[in-house]
Design an enzyme around this catalytic site. Structure first.
Site, PDB file in Angstrom:
ATOM      1  N   HIS A 243       0.825  -1.208   0.000  1.00  0.00           N
ATOM      2  CA  HIS A 243       0.000   0.000   0.000  1.00  0.00           C
ATOM      3  C   HIS A 243       0.859   1.258   0.000  1.00  0.00           C
ATOM      4  O   HIS A 243       0.427   2.305  -0.489  1.00  0.00           O
ATOM      5  CB  HIS A 243      -0.954  -0.003   1.193  1.00  0.00           C
ATOM      6  CG  HIS A 243      -2.142  -0.890   0.975  1.00  0.00           C
ATOM      7  ND1 HIS A 243      -3.334  -0.712   1.634  1.00  0.00           N
ATOM      8  CD2 HIS A 243      -2.325  -1.948   0.159  1.00  0.00           C
ATOM      9  CE1 HIS A 243      -4.202  -1.641   1.234  1.00  0.00           C
ATOM     10  NE2 HIS A 243      -3.602  -2.411   0.349  1.00  0.00           N
TER      11      HIS A 243
ATOM     12  N   HIS B  52      -1.473 -12.627  -2.208  1.00  0.00           N
ATOM     13  CA  HIS B  52      -2.532 -13.293  -1.444  1.00  0.00           C
ATOM     14  C   HIS B  52      -2.209 -14.752  -1.125  1.00  0.00           C
ATOM     15  O   HIS B  52      -3.057 -15.481  -0.624  1.00  0.00           O
ATOM     16  CB  HIS B  52      -3.879 -13.136  -2.160  1.00  0.00           C
ATOM     17  CG  HIS B  52      -4.377 -11.717  -2.107  1.00  0.00           C
ATOM     18  ND1 HIS B  52      -5.484 -11.280  -2.787  1.00  0.00           N
ATOM     19  CD2 HIS B  52      -3.901 -10.622  -1.441  1.00  0.00           C
ATOM     20  CE1 HIS B  52      -5.675  -9.985  -2.547  1.00  0.00           C
ATOM     21  NE2 HIS B  52      -4.725  -9.567  -1.735  1.00  0.00           N
TER      22      HIS B  52
HETATM   23 FE1  HEB Z   1      -4.360  -7.670  -0.997  1.00  0.00          FE
HETATM   24  C1  HEB Z   1      -4.970  -8.304   2.307  1.00  0.00           C
HETATM   25  C2  HEB Z   1      -7.606  -6.773  -1.481  1.00  0.00           C
HETATM   26  C3  HEB Z   1      -3.654  -6.858  -4.281  1.00  0.00           C
HETATM   27  C4  HEB Z   1      -1.004  -8.455  -0.506  1.00  0.00           C
HETATM   28  N1  HEB Z   1      -5.949  -7.560   0.191  1.00  0.00           N
HETATM   29  C5  HEB Z   1      -5.986  -7.822   1.524  1.00  0.00           C
HETATM   30  C6  HEB Z   1      -7.290  -7.549   2.013  1.00  0.00           C
HETATM   31  C7  HEB Z   1      -8.039  -7.145   0.960  1.00  0.00           C
HETATM   32  C8  HEB Z   1      -7.190  -7.145  -0.179  1.00  0.00           C
HETATM   33  C9  HEB Z   1      -9.499  -6.757   0.968  1.00  0.00           C
HETATM   34  C10 HEB Z   1      -7.732  -7.710   3.451  1.00  0.00           C
HETATM   35  C11 HEB Z   1      -7.340  -6.512   4.292  1.00  0.00           C
HETATM   36  C12 HEB Z   1      -7.770  -6.789   5.706  1.00  0.00           C
HETATM   37  O1  HEB Z   1      -6.907  -6.965   6.576  1.00  0.00           O
HETATM   38  O2  HEB Z   1      -9.002  -6.876   5.945  1.00  0.00           O
HETATM   39  N2  HEB Z   1      -5.414  -6.961  -2.572  1.00  0.00           N
HETATM   40  C13 HEB Z   1      -6.735  -6.706  -2.563  1.00  0.00           C
HETATM   41  C14 HEB Z   1      -7.167  -6.298  -3.885  1.00  0.00           C
HETATM   42  C15 HEB Z   1      -6.065  -6.302  -4.665  1.00  0.00           C
HETATM   43  C16 HEB Z   1      -4.964  -6.740  -3.828  1.00  0.00           C
HETATM   44  C17 HEB Z   1      -8.565  -5.956  -4.277  1.00  0.00           C
HETATM   45  C18 HEB Z   1      -5.977  -5.918  -6.133  1.00  0.00           C
HETATM   46  C19 HEB Z   1      -5.992  -7.032  -7.045  1.00  0.00           C
HETATM   47  N3  HEB Z   1      -2.653  -7.632  -2.158  1.00  0.00           N
HETATM   48  C20 HEB Z   1      -2.581  -7.234  -3.448  1.00  0.00           C
HETATM   49  C21 HEB Z   1      -1.211  -7.245  -3.892  1.00  0.00           C
HETATM   50  C22 HEB Z   1      -0.455  -7.678  -2.833  1.00  0.00           C
HETATM   51  C23 HEB Z   1      -1.382  -7.942  -1.751  1.00  0.00           C
HETATM   52  C24 HEB Z   1      -0.749  -6.832  -5.252  1.00  0.00           C
HETATM   53  C25 HEB Z   1       1.004  -7.856  -2.718  1.00  0.00           C
HETATM   54  C26 HEB Z   1       1.805  -8.187  -3.703  1.00  0.00           C
HETATM   55  N4  HEB Z   1      -3.208  -8.261   0.611  1.00  0.00           N
HETATM   56  C27 HEB Z   1      -1.871  -8.668   0.573  1.00  0.00           C
HETATM   57  C28 HEB Z   1      -1.511  -9.298   1.819  1.00  0.00           C
HETATM   58  C29 HEB Z   1      -2.670  -9.258   2.631  1.00  0.00           C
HETATM   59  C30 HEB Z   1      -3.687  -8.599   1.853  1.00  0.00           C
HETATM   60  C31 HEB Z   1      -0.180  -9.894   2.140  1.00  0.00           C
HETATM   61  C32 HEB Z   1      -2.842  -9.844   4.023  1.00  0.00           C
HETATM   62  C33 HEB Z   1      -2.661  -8.801   5.079  1.00  0.00           C
HETATM   63  C34 HEB Z   1      -2.781  -9.455   6.462  1.00  0.00           C
HETATM   64  O3  HEB Z   1      -2.769 -10.681   6.617  1.00  0.00           O
HETATM   65  O4  HEB Z   1      -2.920  -8.690   7.433  1.00  0.00           O
END
Ligand code: HEB
Length: 732
Positions: free
Chosen positions: A95, A265
């Site tokens: 982020h 993921h």
């Molecule tokens: Fe993520 C977590 C959505 C891309 C790595 N994710 C997460 C959550 C959500 C999301 C709703 C839960 C938060 C809380 O704590 O409640 N993603 C999402 C979307 C997209 C994404 C709609 C567009 C396709 N991711 C992403 C990327 C990466 C990631 C590109 C790197 C390479 N995530 C992640 C991790 C986690 C999450 C390692 C877990 C955290 C904890 O365990 O605390």
């Protein structure tokens, strides 16, 4: 204190007025403050502090060992899921870096901006305030040797390593800011997560849905897309369209997008085990005694198993703290249906969980939960193109591992610009084209004697100050301080796509570069064409200064090198095209309707200029006659073009001239003699703004007054050198 909040008058009478700044009364006013954001007085370190020097004293191995240990040291005030903070830190790093957008280079993890509003309080950054507080002991231990910006991005990288994933490497070198950036447009909405598609035109149905540029998220307060589906409607195919668009805005293609989502993921879980309305306000509005920590959760203990973040609930894989291929195994092994999370969010769960796919609860011993997916996860197998890639990754985990490692590396480093800005022992040797590489300088640098001879040869060509200045400017003015791309180094002005840009063709830079190249080839000096172009510009400026009766030698530091076409990522270089350049009075037909003077300030910001430097460069380039278009004399308010005089300012603010627009668009103006009515000049908005805007006029008056020409030339030269050296990362 009484319950009643003070009125604005009461407030204003006792302290600095709030919400009564000029932007409150005149919201369309030119914002020159963006040019002066990094005031040295706002910096807690003294002026001699250089992050690169402080960082050089950091023991990176020790730091990494400390972060690794912290990862599994669960704190009662925010217990780690499965005893491991790794996934949480990955989300924080993603982020931090993921706000980057390729179009204007803004956003990204390069400044540590996640610590400040609005980012610290965006709903999508929910509970990441705790992730940063967990890291405080590390920041405290290393202090000035380690920026928050580096730490916020490094933590996720270490997290991957500690959970069994081999990353591509890591570059340090992000220096912190101390206040939020003032120059970033995050979108038009006045509410978080508004679902009125205010930043879109068109519709999904006919494929015409277009996201407002340069934005890279679908709603205010999100990093990318709504995890429940567009505007909360659980539709994975439509989610795919939003994912594709938003990731493309960051410069990621389909493969990179799938690799990142699948890879990311593979770890961690979503949090929504309780009623959404149990969660309090974001950090920026938290009570004073909450000490900047927001989203207080009143449900049960409010943490651990009861955590509420996105409102979706559950993990993607049965092994959430381990790198493996179970994300794809899970998603492909089940049939999925939409269900509501305990917080009422739309998510997908298996119709029937297969053996081996139950997920052990993150906190409750012995409890098992079904795996879950969000709309963007489902897009990875619903969209036909994503599906193909997901299948390939499932069959070839090594390909996934390599492509995820590279895409993650790009995600974390793209906003840092060229590799020359990376620090530390973990920078990989492999050079990547998105880093805009330039070759290393080889051999001895050109010496002073040779420089003098080259300057003489350039002067002998008969190239005018205008030609030399506008060519050097064209080469350097593509720089943007947001992601440190562009600039004179590499001499990419002679490569695709820059050779074909309208402004370069129109202003005839190719001829000038040809002549400079001849001189270079005829000389035995070891100098690049990139250096020759800048040196030529300096000769032009010195000539114009001399013609005005002054004598100045402009600093020239050789060492630039020439890039090749293979080193140049053509499609993303297109983002650097100057579609408007006030300094050369150039404006491509534009549809955005943004007044030219605002675009001028934006370019000045990108070039790291102060307002006086911007004014001096613009007025000075007019005096030199450096408009991009041969036939356009707008703003050339002088009878002796080619000389670096203050004529532009003197004539612009002369009360003897009356200005009128030439048509309704109010883009161009004529200046007539107030008495005779005779036409004296023509000009554009970016000329007149130096007479109309009160702050710019104040500068114009000083430059146009007796003795002011000296100040103007001084600011012109300092601005010029700044523009020519913006991308000399080897110097700063
Ligand atoms: Fe993520 C977590 C959505 C891309 C790595 N994710 C997460 C959550 C959500 C999301 C709703 C839960 C938060 C809380 O704590 O409640 N993603 C999402 C979307 C997209 C994404 C709609 C567009 C396709 N991711 C992403 C990327 C990466 C990631 C590109 C790197 C390479 N995530 C992640 C991790 C986690 C999450 C390692 C877990 C955290 C904890 O365990 O605390």
């Amino acid at each position: 204190m009484s319950d009643q909040k003070p009125t604005r008058q009461e407030w204003g009478a006792r302290t600095t007025p709030r919400l009564q700044g000029n932007e409150h009364w005149w919201p369309d006013q030119l914002n020159l403050n963006v040019l002066h954001q990094k005031h040295p007085d706002a910096n807690p370190f003294d002026e001699t502090f250089r992050y690169s020097e402080a960082f050089a004293k950091l023991d990176v191995d020790e730091l990494c060992a400390d972060i690794d240990a912290l990862m599994t040291d669960s704190q009662d005030w925010w217990p780690a899921d499965w005893g491991h903070y790794g996934p949480f830190f990955i989300r924080m790093s993603w982020h931090a870096a993921g706000t980057y957008r390729a179009l204007d280079g803004r956003g990204g993890g390069g400044t540590g901006a996640q610590r400040f509003a609005p980012l610290n309080s965006w709903p999508d950054n929910g509970n990441l305030d705790k992730a940063r507080r967990l890291l405080w002991p590390i920041k405290q231990k290393y202090g000035e040797k380690l920026s928050w910006a580096d730490l916020l991005v490094l933590a996720g990288n270490r997290a991957l390593e500690t959970m069994g994933f081999k990353t591509f490497g890591f570059g340090f070198g992000r220096s912190d800011i101390w206040a939020p950036e003032d120059d970033i447009y995050w979108g038009p909405e006045a509410e978080w997560l508004g679902d009125k598609d205010e930043r879109y035109t068109g519709s999904f149905e006919d494929g015409s849905r277009v996201l407002d540029n340069p934005l890279a998220a679908v709603q205010m307060g999100l990093i990318y897309v709504n995890p429940e589906g567009p505007n909360g409607v659980p539709d994975a195919a439509k989610s795919a369209m939003d994912v594709r668009e938003t990731f493309a805005r960051m410069g990621m293609n389909d493969r990179e997008t799938v690799a990142l989502t699948v890879g990311g993921h593979t770890f961690g879980k979503m949090h929504g085990n309780g009623p959404a309305d149990a969660v309090g306000g974001a950090p920026e509005e938290a009570k004073i005694n909450e000490m900047g920590v927001g989203w207080a959760n009143k449900h049960e203990t409010g943490l651990g198993e009861y955590t509420i973040t996105s409102g979706l609930e559950g993990a993607w894989t049965p092994t959430p703290t381990k790198w493996d291929n179970t994300y794809l195994e899970t998603i492909f092994s089940h049939e999925w249906k939409v269900k509501k999370s305990p917080a009422g969010a739309n998510q997908w769960e298996p119709v029937e969980v297969k053996d081996g796919f139950w997920v052990p609860d993150a906190h409750v011993e012995g409890k098992k939960n079904p795996p879950v997916m969000n709309a963007a996860d489902m897009a990875m197998i619903v969209d036909p193109d994503y599906l193909k890639i997901s299948k390939e990754y499932r069959e070839n985990p090594d390909v996934l591992a390599d492509e995820f490692a590279r895409a993650w590396y790009k995600l974390l480093h793209r906003d840092m610009g060229p590799r020359a800005r990376y620090l530390g022992p973990q920078v990989p040797n492999e050079v990547l084209v998105w880093q805009d590489p330039v070759p290393e300088h080889e051999g001895p640098l050109v010496n002073d004697e040779q420089i003098t001879a080259l300057k003489q040869a350039i002067a002998n060509t008969g190239l005018t100050a205008k030609q030399l200045v506008s060519t050097a400017w064209a080469s350097a003015c593509t720089y943007r301080q947001t992601d440190h791309r562009g600039g004179a180094n590499g001499a990419r002005i002679r490569l695709e796509p820059q050779v074909g840009w309208d402004i370069n063709v129109r202003s005839g830079v190719a001829d000038v570069i040809d002549q400079l190249e001849k001189i270079k080839n005829d000389s035995d000096a070891n100098i690049s064409l990139a250096d020759m172009i800048v040196l030529g510009g300096n000769v032009g400026v010195e000539k114009a200064v001399k013609a005005a009766g002054y004598d100045i030698t402009i600093r020239f530091i050789p060492g630039r090198t020439d890039a090749t076409q293979e080193m140049t990522e053509v499609d993303t270089h297109a983002y650097l095209e100057p579609r408007h350049d006030a300094f050369r009075n150039y404006m491509q037909a534009q549809s955005t309707g943004i007044p030219a003077e605002h675009l001028m300030v934006d370019r000045a910001f990108m070039l790291n200029l102060s307002a006086p430097q911007m004014a001096a460069l613009l007025g000075g380039m007019r005096a030199i006659g450096a408009n991009a278009d041969e036939n356009n004399t707008d703003g050339i308010l002088t009878h002796r073009p080619g000389q670096l005089t203050n004529d532009f300012f003197v004539n612009l603010i002369d009360m003897g001239t009356v200005w009128e627009p030439t048509d309704e668009s109010e883009e161009r103006f004529v200046g007539r003699d107030r008495k005779s009515g005779e036409t004296k000049w023509t000009a554009s908005r970016v000329d007149l703004v130096y007479g109309s805007n009160s702050q710019l006029r104040a500068i114009a008056e000083e430059f146009g007054a007796s003795g002011g020409e000296r100040h103007m030339i001084h600011k012109f030269v300092s601005g010029w050198v700044k523009v020519m050296e913006n991308d000399r990362f080897d110097l700063h």
